[in-house]
Design a protein around this motif. Structure first.
Motif, mmCIF file in Angstrom:
data_model
loop_
_atom_site.group_PDB
_atom_site.id
_atom_site.type_symbol
_atom_site.label_atom_id
_atom_site.label_comp_id
_atom_site.label_asym_id
_atom_site.label_seq_id
_atom_site.Cartn_x
_atom_site.Cartn_y
_atom_site.Cartn_z
ATOM 1 N N ILE A 290 8.390 10.222 -10.600
ATOM 2 C CA ILE A 290 9.293 9.429 -9.306
ATOM 3 C C ILE A 290 7.599 9.328 -8.757
ATOM 4 O O ILE A 290 7.421 10.142 -8.293
ATOM 5 C CB ILE A 290 10.525 9.154 -8.911
ATOM 6 N N VAL A 291 7.341 7.837 -8.127
ATOM 7 C CA VAL A 291 6.208 7.074 -7.571
ATOM 8 C C VAL A 291 6.329 5.754 -6.308
ATOM 9 O O VAL A 291 6.959 4.778 -7.327
ATOM 10 C CB VAL A 291 4.843 7.023 -8.503
ATOM 11 N N GLU A 292 6.178 6.164 -5.513
ATOM 12 C CA GLU A 292 6.832 5.264 -5.133
ATOM 13 C C GLU A 292 5.576 4.159 -4.359
ATOM 14 O O GLU A 292 4.165 5.102 -3.908
ATOM 15 C CB GLU A 292 7.381 5.333 -2.972
ATOM 16 N N PRO A 293 4.745 3.039 -5.062
ATOM 17 C CA PRO A 293 3.593 2.710 -4.663
ATOM 18 C C PRO A 293 3.648 2.137 -3.140
ATOM 19 O O PRO A 293 2.355 2.505 -2.987
ATOM 20 C CB PRO A 293 4.403 1.666 -5.055
ATOM 21 N N GLY A 294 4.418 2.165 -1.478
ATOM 22 C CA GLY A 294 4.331 2.029 -0.384
ATOM 23 C C GLY A 294 3.050 3.211 -0.044
ATOM 24 O O GLY A 294 2.343 2.882 0.560
ATOM 25 N N HIS A 295 3.870 4.411 -1.043
ATOM 26 C CA HIS A 295 3.188 5.311 -0.163
ATOM 27 C C HIS A 295 1.628 5.856 -0.801
ATOM 28 O O HIS A 295 0.534 6.690 -0.052
ATOM 29 C CB HIS A 295 3.962 6.836 -0.478
ATOM 30 N N LEU A 296 1.516 5.602 -1.991
ATOM 31 C CA LEU A 296 0.168 4.836 -2.698
ATOM 32 C C LEU A 296 -0.488 4.247 -1.994
ATOM 33 O O LEU A 296 -1.873 5.100 -1.182
ATOM 34 C CB LEU A 296 0.087 4.708 -3.970
ATOM 35 N N ALA A 297 -0.353 3.206 -1.251
ATOM 36 C CA ALA A 297 -1.323 2.821 -0.704
ATOM 37 C C ALA A 297 -1.703 3.267 0.836
ATOM 38 O O ALA A 297 -2.195 3.243 1.693
ATOM 39 C CB ALA A 297 0.153 0.635 0.053
ATOM 40 N N GLU A 298 -0.202 4.173 1.807
ATOM 41 C CA GLU A 298 0.196 4.989 2.753
ATOM 42 C C GLU A 298 -1.070 5.760 2.719
ATOM 43 O O GLU A 298 -2.626 5.855 3.515
ATOM 44 C CB GLU A 298 1.245 5.262 3.166
ATOM 45 N N TRP A 299 -1.292 6.331 1.428
ATOM 46 C CA TRP A 299 -2.166 7.465 1.685
ATOM 47 C C TRP A 299 -3.581 7.251 1.738
ATOM 48 O O TRP A 299 -4.810 8.059 1.962
ATOM 49 C CB TRP A 299 -2.110 8.154 -0.040
ATOM 50 N N SER A 300 -3.789 5.880 1.070
ATOM 51 C CA SER A 300 -5.019 5.469 0.408
ATOM 52 C C SER A 300 -5.820 4.853 1.477
ATOM 53 O O SER A 300 -7.039 5.180 2.461
ATOM 54 C CB SER A 300 -5.327 4.143 -0.522
ATOM 55 N N TRP A 301 -4.579 4.803 2.709
ATOM 56 C CA TRP A 301 -4.769 3.969 4.315
ATOM 57 C C TRP A 301 -5.394 5.148 5.227
ATOM 58 O O TRP A 301 -6.659 6.011 5.803
ATOM 59 C CB TRP A 301 -3.972 3.448 5.195
ATOM 60 N N LEU A 302 -4.455 6.076 4.952
ATOM 61 C CA LEU A 302 -5.026 7.512 5.348
ATOM 62 C C LEU A 302 -6.566 8.190 4.989
ATOM 63 O O LEU A 302 -6.729 9.096 5.964
ATOM 64 C CB LEU A 302 -3.421 8.698 5.386
ATOM 65 N N LEU A 303 -6.619 8.751 4.159
ATOM 66 C CA LEU A 303 -7.702 9.089 3.475
ATOM 67 C C LEU A 303 -9.252 8.684 4.290
ATOM 68 O O LEU A 303 -10.266 8.970 4.330
ATOM 69 C CB LEU A 303 -7.973 9.428 1.408
ATOM 70 N N ARG A 304 -8.708 7.140 4.158
ATOM 71 C CA ARG A 304 -9.579 6.678 4.972
ATOM 72 C C ARG A 304 -9.911 6.883 6.379
ATOM 73 O O ARG A 304 -11.270 6.903 6.189
ATOM 74 C CB ARG A 304 -9.598 4.818 4.436
ATOM 75 N N ARG A 305 -8.999 6.262 6.656
ATOM 76 C CA ARG A 305 -8.873 7.415 8.375
ATOM 77 C C ARG A 305 -9.256 8.568 8.212
ATOM 78 O O ARG A 305 -11.097 8.777 9.362
ATOM 79 C CB ARG A 305 -7.944 6.961 8.944
#
Length: 392
Positions: free
Chosen positions: A245-260
């Motif tokens: 199970i994957v939630e695409p919104g969490h993929l985007a959220e992690w992408s933002w956090l990693l860049r931050r």
């Protein structure tokens, strides 16, 4: 802010126009409503949610994470000058929250939920909740300078370390412990310690590095460039379909956090942030670009609905790319902001939002959750930080 029947703005709308619109709506409409009508005068706590006609749902319990999210939003908005009165309002709820929810049974930490009358309903100490309490107290300390807030932040951090901290640097789900383990509390803990890092709290960089290492070593599924939601006690995949199970919104959220984290730690942009974002887009609706709620990492859509919070995380990831990239990334971020606004915000009443659309893009009937203010506020604040505003 457009009315519910206003035509959608074109994707090429100038960034400053979209940012101005959302910033003014947040400061003049959304925050004033949720800070006043969103507050229960009897308990001094925020309502959990409102009905479709804008009235409070008086029967709903008060989750501590929602109280923390509202405190955070008001405090950060005050620091930004968007809603200066937010500090005093947040301090009032902070004091009531400590009275009602911190160690009411004599054990350390905050309970998970209060009943509508303010009594304890669930005494579980939850990792997700404490991550948001750290975020809220960090920003309220910044906004107010109040020693009692700084002291509460330190108590909260001590409880996380002593009561929820695992040997590998992750957080257990709760006290008492429960399974499965989830990536979601770990993600929000990472978010909270990044806030501490941004605000200059001692030891925050080391906490962030530990959370980042957990992502690298346990959470990130490199073959599919995704992150699962549920795990066994030792962070191995579960032996059933729940592991996929994957939630695409969490993929985007992690992408933002990693860049931050890369920016705060002085690291070069990591490939994983871009890979996660591209993976999230695999499950965007072709007609609207909206992310769907839940998928199987092998491809099938499990829930084709689209909650608003996923779209705010898509916006934040797009904005992070715009900050690093060129004109194409900027235009994509503008389009995402506009899509979020036109599909979800200012409905079913001016300060509200549609929580979820069905697979055909129609609003799903239901309440308006207060918890969404945090998601929208962060997206709007990031747009303001990156795009600024046009001259008045």
């Amino acid at each position: 802010m457009p009315s519910s029947n206003a035509p959608a703005h074109p994707p090429q709308l100038p960034a400053a126009d979209v940012t101005d619109d959302l910033w003014r709506w947040m400061g003049e409409v959304a925050l004033p409503f949720w800070a006043t009508q969103g507050l229960d005068p009897e308990t001094g706590l925020f309502w959990e949610r409102m009905t479709a006609d804008g009235a409070p749902d008086r029967a709903a319990p008060r989750r501590i994470r929602v109280q923390a999210r509202q405190i955070y939003s008001l405090a950060h908005a005050a620091v930004l000058g968007l809603y200066p009165q937010g500090t005093a309002l947040a301090l009032g709820v902070f004091d009531r929250l400590l009275d009602a929810a911190e160690a009411p049974d004599g054990a350390p930490g905050f309970v998970q939920a209060l009943a509508p009358d303010g009594a304890v309903q669930d005494a579980t100490r939850d990792a997700y909740d404490h991550a948001f309490l750290v975020l809220a107290f960090a920003w309220l300390s910044k906004a107010s300078g109040a020693p009692r807030v700084a002291a509460a932040l330190e108590r909260c951090l001590a409880f996380v370390d002593q009561g929820l901290g695992a040997a590998d640097g992750s957080l257990y789900e709760s006290v008492p412990r429960r399974l499965p383990r989830r990536q979601n509390p770990q993600m929000h803990w990472f978010e909270s310690v990044l806030a501490l890092m941004e605000l200059g709290h001692p030891g925050a960089a080391a906490r962030a590095a530990t959370a980042r290492r957990l992502f690298d070593e346990k959470l990130y599924h490199r073959p599919t460039r995704t992150i699962g939601e549920y795990f066994a006690e030792d962070w191995h995949p579960l032996p059933d379909a729940a592991a996929r199970i994957v939630e695409p919104g969490h993929l985007a959220e992690w992408s933002w956090l990693l860049r931050r984290h890369d920016a705060l730690a002085g690291l070069p942009p990591c490939a994983e942030a871009a890979d996660l974002f591209q993976a999230a887009l695999r499950w965007a609706q072709p007609a609207t670009g909206l992310l769907v709620d839940e998928v199987d990492r092998d491809g099938p859509v499990l829930r084709g609905t689209s909650r608003i919070w996923l779209q705010t995380e898509l916006v934040k990831a797009r904005l992070a790319m715009a900050e690093e990239g060129g004109a194409a990334e900027r235009e994509a971020a503008i389009a995402a902001l506009t899509t979020m606004r036109d599909h979800f915000l200012g409905k079913p009443w001016p300060a509200g939002w549609i929580d979820q659309l069905d697979a055909a893009g129609r609003p799903v009937p239901g309440p308006v959750p207060a918890s969404i203010l945090y998601h929208v506020f962060v997206a709007v604040a990031e747009a303001k930080r990156i795009f600024g505003m046009s001259p008045v």
